[in-house]
Design a protein around this motif. Structure first.
Motif, PDB file in Angstrom:
ATOM      1  N   ASP A  42      -2.149  20.922  -7.003  1.00 44.42           N
ATOM      2  CA  ASP A  42      -0.719  20.803  -6.694  1.00 44.42           C
ATOM      3  C   ASP A  42      -0.406  20.886  -5.196  1.00 44.42           C
ATOM      4  N   GLU A  43      -1.387  20.552  -4.341  1.00 39.59           N
ATOM      5  CA  GLU A  43      -1.136  20.457  -2.899  1.00 39.59           C
ATOM      6  C   GLU A  43      -1.296  19.012  -2.474  1.00 39.59           C
ATOM      7  N   GLU A  44      -0.213  18.457  -1.917  1.00 39.47           N
ATOM      8  CA  GLU A  44      -0.204  17.042  -1.601  1.00 39.47           C
ATOM      9  C   GLU A  44      -0.503  16.774  -0.131  1.00 39.47           C
ATOM     10  N   VAL A  45      -0.957  15.552   0.118  1.00 41.17           N
ATOM     11  CA  VAL A  45      -1.116  15.020   1.462  1.00 41.17           C
ATOM     12  C   VAL A  45      -0.196  13.810   1.521  1.00 41.17           C
ATOM     13  N   LYS A  46       0.735  13.806   2.486  1.00 35.79           N
ATOM     14  CA  LYS A  46       1.767  12.770   2.558  1.00 35.79           C
ATOM     15  C   LYS A  46       1.419  11.729   3.611  1.00 35.79           C
ATOM     16  N   SER A  47       1.672  10.479   3.278  1.00 32.14           N
ATOM     17  CA  SER A  47       1.521   9.398   4.252  1.00 32.14           C
ATOM     18  C   SER A  47       2.753   9.387   5.157  1.00 32.14           C
ATOM     19  N   PRO A  48       2.646   8.730   6.301  1.00 33.38           N
ATOM     20  CA  PRO A  48       3.861   8.479   7.081  1.00 33.38           C
ATOM     21  C   PRO A  48       4.785   7.555   6.272  1.00 33.38           C
ATOM     22  N   GLU A  49       6.050   7.545   6.626  1.00 30.81           N
ATOM     23  CA  GLU A  49       6.997   6.660   5.963  1.00 30.81           C
ATOM     24  C   GLU A  49       6.709   5.215   6.363  1.00 30.81           C
ATOM     25  N   PHE A  50       6.994   4.291   5.427  1.00 31.75           N
ATOM     26  CA  PHE A  50       6.904   2.865   5.728  1.00 31.75           C
ATOM     27  C   PHE A  50       8.082   2.161   5.061  1.00 31.75           C
ATOM     28  N   SER A  51       8.324   0.923   5.472  1.00 27.49           N
ATOM     29  CA  SER A  51       9.488   0.180   5.009  1.00 27.49           C
ATOM     30  C   SER A  51       9.088  -0.967   4.100  1.00 27.49           C
ATOM     31  N   CYS A  52       9.900  -1.212   3.069  1.00 31.56           N
ATOM     32  CA  CYS A  52       9.716  -2.357   2.189  1.00 31.56           C
ATOM     33  C   CYS A  52      11.027  -2.582   1.436  1.00 31.56           C
ATOM     34  N   PHE A  53      11.514  -3.810   1.406  1.00 31.80           N
ATOM     35  CA  PHE A  53      12.764  -4.179   0.741  1.00 31.80           C
ATOM     36  C   PHE A  53      13.965  -3.395   1.277  1.00 31.80           C
ATOM     37  N   GLY A  54      13.943  -3.083   2.565  1.00 29.58           N
ATOM     38  CA  GLY A  54      15.049  -2.354   3.169  1.00 29.58           C
ATOM     39  C   GLY A  54      15.091  -0.884   2.792  1.00 29.58           C
ATOM     40  N   HIS A  55      14.039  -0.381   2.194  1.00 26.91           N
ATOM     41  CA  HIS A  55      13.960   1.028   1.799  1.00 26.91           C
ATOM     42  C   HIS A  55      12.798   1.690   2.524  1.00 26.91           C
ATOM     43  N   ARG A  56      12.877   3.000   2.635  1.00 27.55           N
ATOM     44  CA  ARG A  56      11.810   3.804   3.220  1.00 27.55           C
ATOM     45  C   ARG A  56      11.006   4.407   2.074  1.00 27.55           C
ATOM     46  N   TRP A  57       9.681   4.386   2.222  1.00 20.25           N
ATOM     47  CA  TRP A  57       8.775   4.836   1.168  1.00 20.25           C
ATOM     48  C   TRP A  57       7.740   5.796   1.742  1.00 20.25           C
ATOM     49  N   ARG A  58       7.093   6.545   0.860  1.00 19.00           N
ATOM     50  CA  ARG A  58       5.971   7.413   1.235  1.00 19.00           C
ATOM     51  C   ARG A  58       5.042   7.527   0.039  1.00 19.00           C
ATOM     52  N   LEU A  78       4.316   7.427  -5.501  1.00 15.91           N
ATOM     53  CA  LEU A  78       5.100   6.671  -4.539  1.00 15.91           C
ATOM     54  C   LEU A  78       6.531   7.173  -4.590  1.00 15.91           C
ATOM     55  N   PHE A  79       7.113   7.451  -3.409  1.00 16.24           N
ATOM     56  CA  PHE A  79       8.465   8.003  -3.330  1.00 16.24           C
ATOM     57  C   PHE A  79       9.386   7.092  -2.533  1.00 16.24           C
ATOM     58  N   ASN A  80      10.609   6.946  -3.030  1.00 18.56           N
ATOM     59  CA  ASN A  80      11.681   6.268  -2.309  1.00 18.56           C
ATOM     60  C   ASN A  80      12.389   7.320  -1.456  1.00 18.56           C
ATOM     61  N   LEU A  81      12.429   7.115  -0.142  1.00 20.61           N
ATOM     62  CA  LEU A  81      13.038   8.091   0.757  1.00 20.61           C
ATOM     63  C   LEU A  81      14.407   7.644   1.264  1.00 20.61           C
ATOM     64  N   SER A  82      14.906   6.538   0.750  1.00 24.54           N
ATOM     65  CA  SER A  82      16.202   6.008   1.186  1.00 24.54           C
ATOM     66  C   SER A  82      17.343   6.673   0.419  1.00 24.54           C
ATOM     67  N   PRO A  83      18.551   6.640   0.996  1.00 25.85           N
ATOM     68  CA  PRO A  83      19.689   7.274   0.326  1.00 25.85           C
ATOM     69  C   PRO A  83      20.221   6.488  -0.871  1.00 25.85           C
ATOM     70  N   GLU A  84      19.678   5.270  -1.109  1.00 22.71           N
ATOM     71  CA  GLU A  84      20.078   4.481  -2.263  1.00 22.71           C
ATOM     72  C   GLU A  84      18.887   4.348  -3.210  1.00 22.71           C
ATOM     73  N   SER A  85      19.194   4.241  -4.495  1.00 23.44           N
ATOM     74  CA  SER A  85      18.128   4.009  -5.463  1.00 23.44           C
ATOM     75  C   SER A  85      17.727   2.535  -5.408  1.00 23.44           C
ATOM     76  N   ILE A  86      16.584   2.209  -6.004  1.00 21.65           N
ATOM     77  CA  ILE A  86      16.101   0.836  -6.042  1.00 21.65           C
ATOM     78  C   ILE A  86      15.283   0.643  -7.309  1.00 21.65           C
TER      79      ILE A  86
END
Length: 156
Positions: A42-58, A78-86
């Motif tokens: 239960d310990e994660e390693v996170k990637s830097p954020e990246f962009s796709c379809f106008g959303h930020r992901w990790r 995979l996580f959506n980091l944008s303030p809107e859902s997709i």
């Protein structure tokens, strides 16, 4: 005077019709020195954020598995980091860097859109608690680096 039959068809739509799908977009995420990353559960390693379809992901990898993973398995999300859902379709693929005869590890595309909630909301992440066995994944490293392909597509 005779009444004539009318062939007028009235169409009524509820919601928005589905648009066509985009082509698959592939992002390669490299986790360097994977073998030395934490194997605590239960310990994660996170990637830097990246962009796709106008959303930020990790991407988040749990080298020791998350709280529901089978012992010895790696979890990938995979996580959506944008303030809107997709709504998007996604899959993860791990290919051997040199031996093309070794089968790639891949998650099945769900073949349907799933909703990634907005950042800070539940369900903003999707993934697999049992992506692959860690010991097997170690044989897929390239100079110590684990490279995951993230395949994404959405509606145009």
């Amino acid at each position: 005077m005779q009444a004539s039959a009318s062939n007028v068809v009235e169409e009524i739509h509820v919601g928005s019709p589905r648009g066509p799908l985009t082509d698959w977009v592939i992002k390669k995420v490299h986790f360097h020195e994977f073998e030395g990353l934490t194997t605590n559960r239960d310990e994660e390693v996170k990637s830097p954020e990246f962009s796709c379809f106008g959303h930020r992901w990790r991407v988040e990898v749990f080298p020791g598995g998350d709280n529901v993973s089978k012992q010895g398995n790696v979890a990938v999300f995979l996580f959506n980091l944008s303030p809107e859902s997709i709504q998007a379709e996604f899959k993860f693929i791990l290919k051997h860097p040199t031996d093309q005869t070794k089968r790639p590890f891949r998650t099945k595309s769900i073949d349907e859109m799933v909703t990634f909630g907005a950042r800070g909301k539940e369900e903003n992440g999707k993934g697999y608690p049992d992506f692959a066995e860690r010991e097997t994944m170690l044989t897929y490293l390239n100079n110590g680096t684990l490279t995951l392909e993230i395949h994404l597509r959405s509606r145009k």
